[in-house]
Design a protein around this motif. Structure first.
Motif, mmCIF file in Angstrom:
data_model
loop_
_atom_site.group_PDB
_atom_site.id
_atom_site.type_symbol
_atom_site.label_atom_id
_atom_site.label_comp_id
_atom_site.label_asym_id
_atom_site.label_seq_id
_atom_site.Cartn_x
_atom_site.Cartn_y
_atom_site.Cartn_z
ATOM 1 N N MET A 1 -15.112 -21.400 -6.273
ATOM 2 C CA MET A 1 -15.526 -21.864 -4.965
ATOM 3 C C MET A 1 -16.747 -21.091 -4.496
ATOM 4 S SD MET A 1 -11.968 -22.382 -2.930
ATOM 5 C CE MET A 1 -10.677 -21.874 -4.051
ATOM 6 N N THR A 2 -17.668 -21.806 -3.948
ATOM 7 C CA THR A 2 -18.891 -21.206 -3.463
ATOM 8 C C THR A 2 -18.749 -20.940 -1.971
ATOM 9 O OG1 THR A 2 -20.070 -22.540 -5.071
ATOM 10 C CG2 THR A 2 -21.377 -21.543 -3.344
ATOM 11 N N THR A 3 -19.294 -19.844 -1.532
ATOM 12 C CA THR A 3 -19.218 -19.548 -0.105
ATOM 13 C C THR A 3 -20.611 -19.583 0.488
ATOM 14 O OG1 THR A 3 -19.379 -17.183 -0.544
ATOM 15 C CG2 THR A 3 -17.166 -18.101 -0.337
ATOM 16 N N THR A 4 -20.661 -19.495 1.755
ATOM 17 C CA THR A 4 -21.920 -19.443 2.477
ATOM 18 C C THR A 4 -21.763 -18.393 3.566
ATOM 19 O OG1 THR A 4 -23.597 -20.776 3.587
ATOM 20 C CG2 THR A 4 -21.326 -21.251 4.153
ATOM 21 N N GLU A 5 -22.824 -18.139 4.287
ATOM 22 C CA GLU A 5 -22.705 -17.140 5.333
ATOM 23 C C GLU A 5 -21.636 -17.541 6.339
ATOM 24 O OE1 GLU A 5 -25.988 -17.775 8.552
ATOM 25 O OE2 GLU A 5 -26.872 -18.082 6.572
ATOM 26 N N THR A 118 -20.448 -27.980 7.667
ATOM 27 C CA THR A 118 -21.421 -28.396 6.655
ATOM 28 C C THR A 118 -22.239 -27.267 6.041
ATOM 29 O OG1 THR A 118 -22.999 -28.967 8.392
ATOM 30 C CG2 THR A 118 -21.630 -30.757 7.508
ATOM 31 N N GLY A 119 -22.187 -26.081 6.604
ATOM 32 C CA GLY A 119 -22.889 -24.957 5.994
ATOM 33 C C GLY A 119 -22.183 -24.423 4.751
ATOM 34 N N PHE A 120 -20.953 -24.840 4.549
ATOM 35 C CA PHE A 120 -20.167 -24.363 3.413
ATOM 36 C C PHE A 120 -20.469 -25.230 2.201
ATOM 37 C CE2 PHE A 120 -16.502 -23.546 0.782
ATOM 38 C CZ PHE A 120 -16.263 -22.198 0.999
ATOM 39 N N ALA A 121 -20.674 -24.591 1.059
ATOM 40 C CA ALA A 121 -21.008 -25.310 -0.177
ATOM 41 C C ALA A 121 -19.766 -25.575 -1.019
ATOM 42 C CB ALA A 121 -22.008 -24.495 -0.990
ATOM 43 N N ASP A 122 -19.793 -26.696 -1.732
ATOM 44 C CA ASP A 122 -18.695 -27.004 -2.646
ATOM 45 C C ASP A 122 -18.913 -26.289 -3.984
ATOM 46 O OD1 ASP A 122 -20.558 -28.536 -4.103
ATOM 47 O OD2 ASP A 122 -19.763 -30.446 -3.404
ATOM 48 N N ALA A 123 -18.035 -26.521 -4.945
ATOM 49 C CA ALA A 123 -18.095 -25.835 -6.231
ATOM 50 C C ALA A 123 -19.390 -26.128 -6.990
ATOM 51 C CB ALA A 123 -16.883 -26.210 -7.087
ATOM 52 N N GLU A 124 -20.021 -27.275 -6.706
ATOM 53 C CA GLU A 124 -21.284 -27.625 -7.363
ATOM 54 C C GLU A 124 -22.492 -27.105 -6.596
ATOM 55 O OE1 GLU A 124 -18.795 -30.249 -6.939
ATOM 56 O OE2 GLU A 124 -18.125 -29.447 -8.869
ATOM 57 N N GLY A 125 -22.253 -26.451 -5.476
ATOM 58 C CA GLY A 125 -23.339 -25.872 -4.698
ATOM 59 C C GLY A 125 -23.878 -26.766 -3.600
#
Length: 170
Positions: A1-5, A118-125
């Motif tokens: 899982m990709t995270t964001t700020e 929407t600032g959160f990225a999915d596994a594909e970025g």
């Protein structure tokens, strides 16, 4: 899982109305695991309501809920009134999970709930704009977004179930 700020602002702090009026009271989900899904009644992905309802039934007693958020921004696939949406979901798919008012998830009229999601990225970025109906965001017990799933990802796909169970166990 990709995270964001992490902005420190939980999506559950946002005010939004329930589908049939009054506050949806997202703060009531603090301490629970929530799968937020922008839904539509006339979409090729609409049968996902069945899988969403099965997740609701399977995990509700463990502190989980699906939260359906109707949206008509994708080819007008959610044109109905609140009453029509509620009737369709109940009669066609036996939906018992809570639903919010119809909102915009993209553009200048984007609802504040989706500003926070929407600032959160999915596994594909992929982050940013919602791509289509049935994009899914998993919010952990602490109120932060922990996963994002593409619209085509079925609600009962292994990655969704694993993420939900991981949050419920945590």
């Amino acid at each position: 899982m990709t995270t964001t700020e992490n902005t420190g602002a939980s999506p559950l702090d946002v005010e939004i109305n329930a589908l049939q009026g009054g506050s949806a009271g997202l703060s009531q989900y603090a301490g629970k695991v929530v799968l937020v899904v922008n839904v539509a009644s006339k979409c090729g992905l609409t049968p996902q309501y069945s899988g969403l309802e099965r997740l609701q039934e399977r995990y509700a007693e463990r502190g989980f809920t699906v939260l359906g958020v109707p949206c008509n921004q994708f080819m007008g696939q959610e044109p109905g009134s609140a009453e029509e949406i509620a009737e369709f979901c109940s009669a066609t798919y036996g939906v018992t999970f809570p639903m919010t008012e119809k909102v915009e998830v993209n553009g200048e009229g984007r609802h504040p709930l989706y500003e926070r999601l929407t600032g959160f990225a999915d596994a594909e970025g992929h982050s940013g704009d919602i791509r289509w109906n049935f994009e899914k965001f998993l919010i952990g017990r602490d109120g932060t977004v922990v996963a994002r799933f593409a619209p085509q990802t079925e609600p009962e796909a292994a990655e969704v179930v694993t993420a939900v169970e991981g949050q419920l166990a945590g």
